[in-house]
Scaffold this motif. Structure first.
Motif, short mmCIF file in Angstrom:
data_model
loop_
_atom_site.label_atom_id
_atom_site.label_comp_id
_atom_site.label_asym_id
_atom_site.label_seq_id
_atom_site.Cartn_x
_atom_site.Cartn_y
_atom_site.Cartn_z
N ILE A 173 0.86 -1.18 0.00
CA ILE A 173 0.00 0.00 0.00
C ILE A 173 0.90 1.23 0.00
O ILE A 173 1.77 1.37 0.86
N LEU A 174 0.71 2.09 -0.99
CA LEU A 174 1.54 3.29 -1.12
C LEU A 174 0.89 4.52 -0.49
O LEU A 174 1.58 5.41 -0.01
N ASP A 175 -0.43 4.56 -0.49
CA ASP A 175 -1.11 5.72 0.10
C ASP A 175 -2.56 5.34 0.37
O ASP A 175 -3.09 4.37 -0.19
N GLN A 176 -3.19 6.11 1.25
CA GLN A 176 -4.60 5.88 1.56
C GLN A 176 -5.19 7.18 2.07
O GLN A 176 -4.49 8.08 2.51
N GLY A 177 -6.51 7.26 2.00
CA GLY A 177 -7.21 8.49 2.38
C GLY A 177 -7.95 9.04 1.19
O GLY A 177 -8.62 8.30 0.46
N ASP A 178 -7.84 10.34 0.96
CA ASP A 178 -8.45 10.97 -0.21
C ASP A 178 -7.46 10.89 -1.36
O ASP A 178 -6.48 11.63 -1.41
N LEU A 179 -7.70 10.00 -2.30
CA LEU A 179 -6.82 9.86 -3.47
C LEU A 179 -7.54 10.29 -4.74
O LEU A 179 -7.31 9.75 -5.83
N SER A 180 -8.42 11.28 -4.61
CA SER A 180 -9.24 11.72 -5.75
C SER A 180 -8.42 12.36 -6.85
O SER A 180 -8.88 12.44 -8.00
N THR A 181 -7.20 12.81 -6.56
CA THR A 181 -6.35 13.39 -7.60
C THR A 181 -5.37 12.37 -8.17
O THR A 181 -4.48 12.73 -8.94
N TYR A 182 -5.52 11.11 -7.77
CA TYR A 182 -4.66 10.03 -8.27
C TYR A 182 -5.47 9.09 -9.15
O TYR A 182 -6.71 9.14 -9.18
N TYR A 183 -4.75 8.24 -9.86
CA TYR A 183 -5.39 7.35 -10.82
C TYR A 183 -4.82 5.94 -10.67
O TYR A 183 -3.81 5.72 -10.01
N GLY A 184 -5.47 4.99 -11.31
CA GLY A 184 -4.99 3.61 -11.28
C GLY A 184 -4.98 3.01 -12.67
O GLY A 184 -5.84 3.33 -13.50
N TYR A 185 -3.99 2.15 -12.95
CA TYR A 185 -4.11 1.33 -14.15
C TYR A 185 -5.41 0.54 -14.08
O TYR A 185 -6.06 0.30 -15.09
N GLU A 186 -5.76 0.14 -12.86
CA GLU A 186 -7.04 -0.50 -12.59
C GLU A 186 -7.66 0.24 -11.41
O GLU A 186 -7.01 0.41 -10.38
N THR A 187 -8.90 0.66 -11.57
CA THR A 187 -9.61 1.38 -10.51
C THR A 187 -10.93 0.67 -10.23
O THR A 187 -11.66 0.31 -11.15
N PHE A 188 -11.20 0.47 -8.94
CA PHE A 188 -12.45 -0.18 -8.55
C PHE A 188 -13.19 0.72 -7.57
O PHE A 188 -12.64 1.11 -6.53
N ASP A 189 -14.44 1.04 -7.90
CA ASP A 189 -15.27 1.84 -7.01
C ASP A 189 -15.93 0.89 -6.01
O ASP A 189 -16.83 0.12 -6.36
N ALA A 190 -15.46 0.95 -4.77
CA ALA A 190 -15.94 0.04 -3.73
C ALA A 190 -17.05 0.66 -2.89
O ALA A 190 -17.26 0.26 -1.74
N SER A 191 -17.78 1.60 -3.46
CA SER A 191 -18.93 2.18 -2.74
C SER A 191 -19.89 1.06 -2.34
O SER A 191 -20.29 0.24 -3.18
N GLY A 192 -20.27 1.03 -1.08
CA GLY A 192 -21.16 0.00 -0.59
C GLY A 192 -20.47 -1.27 -0.15
O GLY A 192 -21.12 -2.18 0.40
N TYR A 193 -19.15 -1.34 -0.34
CA TYR A 193 -18.38 -2.52 0.08
C TYR A 193 -17.63 -2.21 1.37
O TYR A 193 -17.13 -1.10 1.57
N THR A 194 -17.52 -3.22 2.21
CA THR A 194 -16.80 -3.10 3.47
C THR A 194 -15.54 -3.96 3.43
O THR A 194 -15.58 -5.11 2.97
N ILE A 195 -14.45 -3.39 3.90
CA ILE A 195 -13.19 -4.12 3.97
C ILE A 195 -13.25 -5.13 5.12
O ILE A 195 -13.59 -4.78 6.26
N VAL A 196 -12.93 -6.37 4.81
CA VAL A 196 -12.95 -7.45 5.79
C VAL A 196 -11.58 -8.12 5.80
O VAL A 196 -11.06 -8.45 4.74
N PRO A 197 -11.00 -8.35 6.97
CA PRO A 197 -9.70 -9.05 7.00
C PRO A 197 -9.85 -10.51 6.60
O PRO A 197 -10.88 -11.14 6.89
N GLY A 198 -8.84 -11.04 5.94
CA GLY A 198 -8.84 -12.45 5.58
C GLY A 198 -8.44 -13.33 6.75
O GLY A 198 -7.75 -12.89 7.68
N LYS A 199 -8.85 -14.60 6.70
CA LYS A 199 -8.56 -15.54 7.77
C LYS A 199 -7.58 -16.61 7.29
O LYS A 199 -7.36 -16.77 6.10
N VAL A 200 -7.05 -17.33 8.27
CA VAL A 200 -6.19 -18.48 7.98
C VAL A 200 -7.07 -19.73 7.93
O VAL A 200 -7.86 -19.99 8.85
#
Length: 487
Positions: free
Chosen positions: A361-388
């Motif tokens: 992870i290079l940065d997080q927060g408001d990245l509205s002035t940045y771009y991605g080779y691949e961009t995914f709009d995760a509106s409505g999605y919640t980050i969940v940690p993975g398990k073993v």
């Protein structure tokens, strides 16, 4: 009479431009015929070039000279062709991990050695003498690193000439008193054309020769040729051209070569979507450099307005490999909406012939002035940690029989394996492999960590981010590189 002359000049300019467009399109369309197939990966070595150079040494069309050695004793070769008065000098890979143009040089040499495009080649070789110095830093190329064996950045050694490779470059430039010099590099794939989401696939610079950034005829000619090349790249990678800041760097070769009287043209090969080995960018180098040489031979660049150079967008560095937007991140009992930018960093294997990915992870927060080779709009999605996964597998081979997507769907991003081969560097599956005693750290989204988490919506896990690769779990991984191994 003046109007008639003006009309004739305009007609001649249009005719010449049409000619150059024709050769550019023909070069692009026939490229595969001249592509040097033996150089198909970025991590090329000095020894791979020697059989190719030996062939040109035997050809009456070319003059091949050994012009020096690297610190570790690898020979540096100058390959020349043509009889014209305009001396054009091209050198590549003064940074050992920047090989795209080295490949393109051998494509160009194959073109020049062919029996095709005879009229165009005659126009070039009767007007110009071309000199190619491929792979100036072979010791750095051997271990795929920027600097040479002395640890010196050759491109910052134009004054003291502390390295033998630097002394060779200076001596060749001086002996040729070259009219034009093409300084061929690679740049980070994370550069973008300013204020756009498009990568700076090719970036240019006509370096300044003094702190005042003055433009004389020598530098002006470099600017005009760059404008011409920009026009070519726009046909095949529209909007994907950048221009470097021209602040004067008194130690740099490009700046000094400009000062010494050679029109210096810096070309940097950046990123292109789904082109990890930069083979499409290599093709763009081939087409644009040959077309530029053709316009130099014809002299048509002289009519290009200088002000067009400043219209090329500046380089910016605001690209990620993957950008997740508007994801809900639960933290200490509260939900926060953040963007996450992550890059897939290459780790060389021991022999420096291949690599694997260890993402961050290079940065997080408001990245509205940045771009991605691949961009995914995760509106409505919640980050969940993975398990073993609760079961320890006996060997890696067992994973071939498992439905990894089903494991991800169930929330597992790590799987224990009792016997991980010592020479296994990465997981080929879209799930991390961990040793029997490895404990995964407490989950947090923070800069510097490996990006691995799940995206849940309405109680269902729909996406996984594994080592910086986004996976649609219902569709399975596409263009997945590798996951990690933690022993």
């Amino acid at each position: 009479m003046n109007l008639k002359l003006a009309f004739l000049a305009l007609f001649a300019g249009i005719f010449c431009t049409a000619q150059e467009n024709d050769i550019t399109e023909s070069l692009y369309g026939t490229y595969d015929k001249y592509r040097e197939a033996s150089l198909d990966k970025r991590r090329i070595k000095h020894r791979q070039l020697q059989p190719l150079i030996a062939e040109y040494r035997q050809s009456p069309k070319f003059k091949v000279q050994t012009v020096g050695e690297s610190i570790e004793g690898r020979k540096l070769s100058l390959i020349s062709i043509g009889s014209g008065k305009t001396e054009v000098f091209l050198w590549s890979q003064m940074h050992g991990d920047e090989p795209t143009a080295t490949q393109a040089i051998f494509d160009i040499l194959n073109f020049l050695d062919s029996d095709d495009f005879n009229d165009e080649k005659r126009a070039i070789l009767e007007s110009c003498t071309l000199h190619f110095l491929p792979m100036l830093n072979p010791d750095g190329a051997e271990v795929f690193q920027r600097r040479n064996r002395l640890g010196v950045d050759i491109n910052r050694d134009a004054l003291q000439l502390q390295s033998p490779e630097s002394r060779v470059l200076k001596r060749i430039r001086d002996s040729l008193d070259a009219d034009f010099g093409f300084n061929l590099h690679d740049q980070s794939t994370y550069y973008n054309a300013e204020r756009t989401q498009k990568p700076a696939t090719i970036s240019y610079l006509a370096p300044a020769y003094n702190y005042e950034k003055e433009v004389n005829e020598v530098r002006g000619n470099a600017m005009k040729v760059i404008v011409f090349m920009n026009g070519i790249i726009q046909k095949y990678a529209p909007g994907q051209v950048g221009r470097y800041n021209d602040d004067f760097e008194p130690r740099a070769f490009g700046d000094n070569i400009q000062k010494w009287g050679t029109s210096a043209i810096l070309i940097e090969s950046g990123g292109y979507p789904n082109d990890v080995e930069k083979q499409e960018i290599r093709k763009l180098n081939y087409v644009s450099i040959l077309s530029a040489i053709y316009t130099i031979a014809k002299g048509n660049y002289k009519d290009i307005p200088l002000e067009e150079y400043e219209k090329i967008p500046e380089n910016d560095r605001k690209l990620f490999d993957l950008k997740i937007e508007n994801a809900t991140y639960p933290l200490l009992g509260h939900d926060y909406v953040i963007d996450i930018g992550m890059n897939r960093l290459e780790v060389d294997e021991e022999d420096h012939n291949n690599f694997w990915y260890s993402s961050r992870i290079l940065d997080q927060g408001d990245l509205s002035t940045y771009y991605g080779y691949e961009t995914f709009d995760a509106s409505g999605y919640t980050i969940v940690p993975g398990k073993v996964h609760p079961e320890t597998m006996k060997s890696v081979d067992v994973l071939n029989k498992l439905k990894i997507e089903s494991l991800l769907k169930s929330g597992y991003t790590y799987i224990r394996v009792a016997d991980i081969p010592k020479d296994m560097l990465k997981s080929p599956f879209p799930i991390h492999i961990i040793g029997s005693k490895f404990e995964i750290p407490e989950f947090n989204i923070e800069v510097g960590i490996n990006p691995t988490f799940l995206l849940e919506k309405d109680g269902n896990i729909e996406y996984a981010v594994i080592n910086g690769f986004l996976i649609d779990i219902d569709k399975g991984p596409a263009d997945f590189g590798n996951a990690m191994i933690y022993r």
